[in-house]
Design an enzyme around this catalytic site. Structure first.
Site, PDB file in Angstrom:
ATOM      1  N   HIS A 249       0.453   7.804   4.133  1.00 24.21           N
ATOM      2  CA  HIS A 249       1.097   7.143   5.178  1.00 24.21           C
ATOM      3  C   HIS A 249       2.575   7.337   5.521  1.00 24.21           C
ATOM      4  O   HIS A 249       3.400   6.678   6.300  1.00 24.21           O
ATOM      5  CB  HIS A 249       0.765   5.624   4.950  1.00 24.21           C
ATOM      6  CG  HIS A 249      -0.765   5.467   4.872  1.00 24.21           C
ATOM      7  ND1 HIS A 249      -1.523   5.514   6.006  1.00 24.21           N
ATOM      8  CD2 HIS A 249      -1.303   4.692   3.876  1.00 24.21           C
ATOM      9  CE1 HIS A 249      -2.769   5.200   5.483  1.00 24.21           C
ATOM     10  NE2 HIS A 249      -2.596   4.975   4.233  1.00 24.21           N
TER      11      HIS A 249
ATOM     12  N   ASP B 117       0.853  -1.197  -0.081  1.00 25.11           N
ATOM     13  CA  ASP B 117      -0.093  -0.137  -0.101  1.00 25.11           C
ATOM     14  C   ASP B 117       0.728   1.350   0.006  1.00 25.11           C
ATOM     15  O   ASP B 117       1.475   1.661   1.157  1.00 25.11           O
ATOM     16  CB  ASP B 117      -0.977  -0.111   1.335  1.00 25.11           C
ATOM     17  CG  ASP B 117      -1.935   1.054   1.188  1.00 25.11           C
ATOM     18  OD1 ASP B 117      -1.664   2.049   0.485  1.00 25.11           O
ATOM     19  OD2 ASP B 117      -2.941   1.061   1.976  1.00 25.11           O
TER      20      ASP B 117
ATOM     21  N   GLY C 229      -5.018   1.872   8.109  1.00 23.75           N
ATOM     22  CA  GLY C 229      -6.098   1.097   8.866  1.00 23.75           C
ATOM     23  C   GLY C 229      -6.037  -0.112   8.710  1.00 23.75           C
ATOM     24  O   GLY C 229      -6.197  -0.981   9.512  1.00 23.75           O
TER      25      GLY C 229
ATOM     26  N   ILE D  12      -0.523   9.111   8.651  1.00 27.91           N
ATOM     27  CA  ILE D  12      -1.312   8.425   9.496  1.00 27.91           C
ATOM     28  C   ILE D  12      -1.099   6.678   9.381  1.00 27.91           C
ATOM     29  O   ILE D  12      -0.458   6.506   8.073  1.00 27.91           O
ATOM     30  CB  ILE D  12      -2.762   8.371   9.299  1.00 27.91           C
ATOM     31  CG1 ILE D  12      -3.268   8.226   8.141  1.00 27.91           C
ATOM     32  CG2 ILE D  12      -2.990   9.912   9.943  1.00 27.91           C
ATOM     33  CD1 ILE D  12      -4.771   8.470   8.013  1.00 27.91           C
TER      34      ILE D  12
END
Length: 297
Positions: free
Chosen positions: A205, A200, A223, A220
């Site tokens: 991120h 990903d 998830g 961040i």
């Protein structure tokens, strides 16, 4: 309009071959925090090739998640800005245990498009099978800010929680009573950088400037990294470390996690299932995962 629901739903599924090996599995496990302490026999099941078993959430990245969320966002009828994209929820159904190495066919399509007024929700379904039959089915609910309002199907009812919503069915009532088990798991400062090596590559991120454009003070955590960390905690503490007992795993991403924070994972046993709630310790137990259920044998 960047999202043409009719065109997206009518598009031909994308099919491709995926493959993975023990190195991919080990990298994923390290990306979700496995290997601490490094010589712990329970951790060596995730890190040492001679003892390796596969945490089922690896299915979300196997073969780099092909066809993958980012690839799916370029499917017919879908053209969106990654800075407006958030992962709203995830459902994984296991048909068989995930092998340590394999080659399989992944078929991806847009299963649903919902108009939430100020946002759109895309349900991206990936079905994976090998020569012996179905392996797993992944449903990713993707929240796209600013892309609703065309008068389309609103989909299942949802409730807002923090900055995220999902379309993963009607939210369930939160567990009541004291949890059967509570554990805390630290998120390393570099964890998002390591986890993204499993496929990903969303700059949200890793790139501070991109994160600011998306409205966050800094990058961040993925998830799905929190998703994997949580499943590992459930398997290790309530399922005797047996990854083959997991039958399905669903969650709604209720809030963000910043690298360096600590996850508080609370678990409640139910008949054939574990209900889970996850929060960020340093932000007054701000919700991170909600409506989370691990079904098991």
């Amino acid at each position: 309009m960047p999202i043409d629901a009719a065109k997206a739903l009518a598009a031909e599924p994308r099919t491709g071959e995926i493959s993975w090996n023990s190195k991919d599995v080990q990298l994923y496990h390290l990306g979700i925090g496995a290997g601490l302490p490094a010589t712990d026999p329970d951790e060596l099941r995730y890190t040492l090739e001679s003892r390796l078993h596969v945490l089922p959430s690896f299915a979300t990245v196997a073969g780099s998640g092909s066809p993958g969320v980012i690839k799916s966002l370029s499917m017919p009828g879908i053209e969106v800005d990654l800075a407006r994209v958030l992962h709203g929820g995830q459902t994984l159904t296991l048909h068989r245990p995930v092998p340590v190495a394999g080659t399989a066919t992944a078929t991806g399509r847009i299963a649903a498009v919902y108009d939430k007024g100020t946002a759109a929700i895309l349900v991206m379904r990936t079905e994976v099978a090998d020569t012996d039959g179905p392996l797993w089915t992944n449903d990713a609910q993707i929240f796209v800010r600013g892309e609703g309002g065309w008068g389309g199907d609103r989909g299942p009812s949802t409730r807002p929680d923090s900055r995220l919503r999902s379309s993963g069915g009607t939210p369930t009532q939160p567990p009541t009573g004291d949890p059967d088990k509570t554990v805390e798991r630290p998120v390393r400062e570099d964890q998002a950088l390591l986890y993204r090596l499993s496929g990903d590559w969303n700059p949200l991120h890793a790139d501070p400037e991109f994160a600011k454009l998306a409205g966050f003070e800094r990058p961040i955590l993925h998830g799905l990294c929190t998703y994997g960390m949580t499943l590992k905690a459930v398997v290790d503490t309530l399922l005797g470390g047996d990854v083959t007992r997991v039958r399905s795993y669903r969650t709604r991403f209720a809030g963000i996690v910043y690298p360096g924070e600590t996850l508080r994972i609370r678990m409640w046993r139910q008949n054939g299932a574990v209900r889970v709630a996850v929060s960020a310790v340093e932000r007054d137990d701000a919700p991170v995962l909600a409506d989370t259920v691990v079904e098991h044998t």
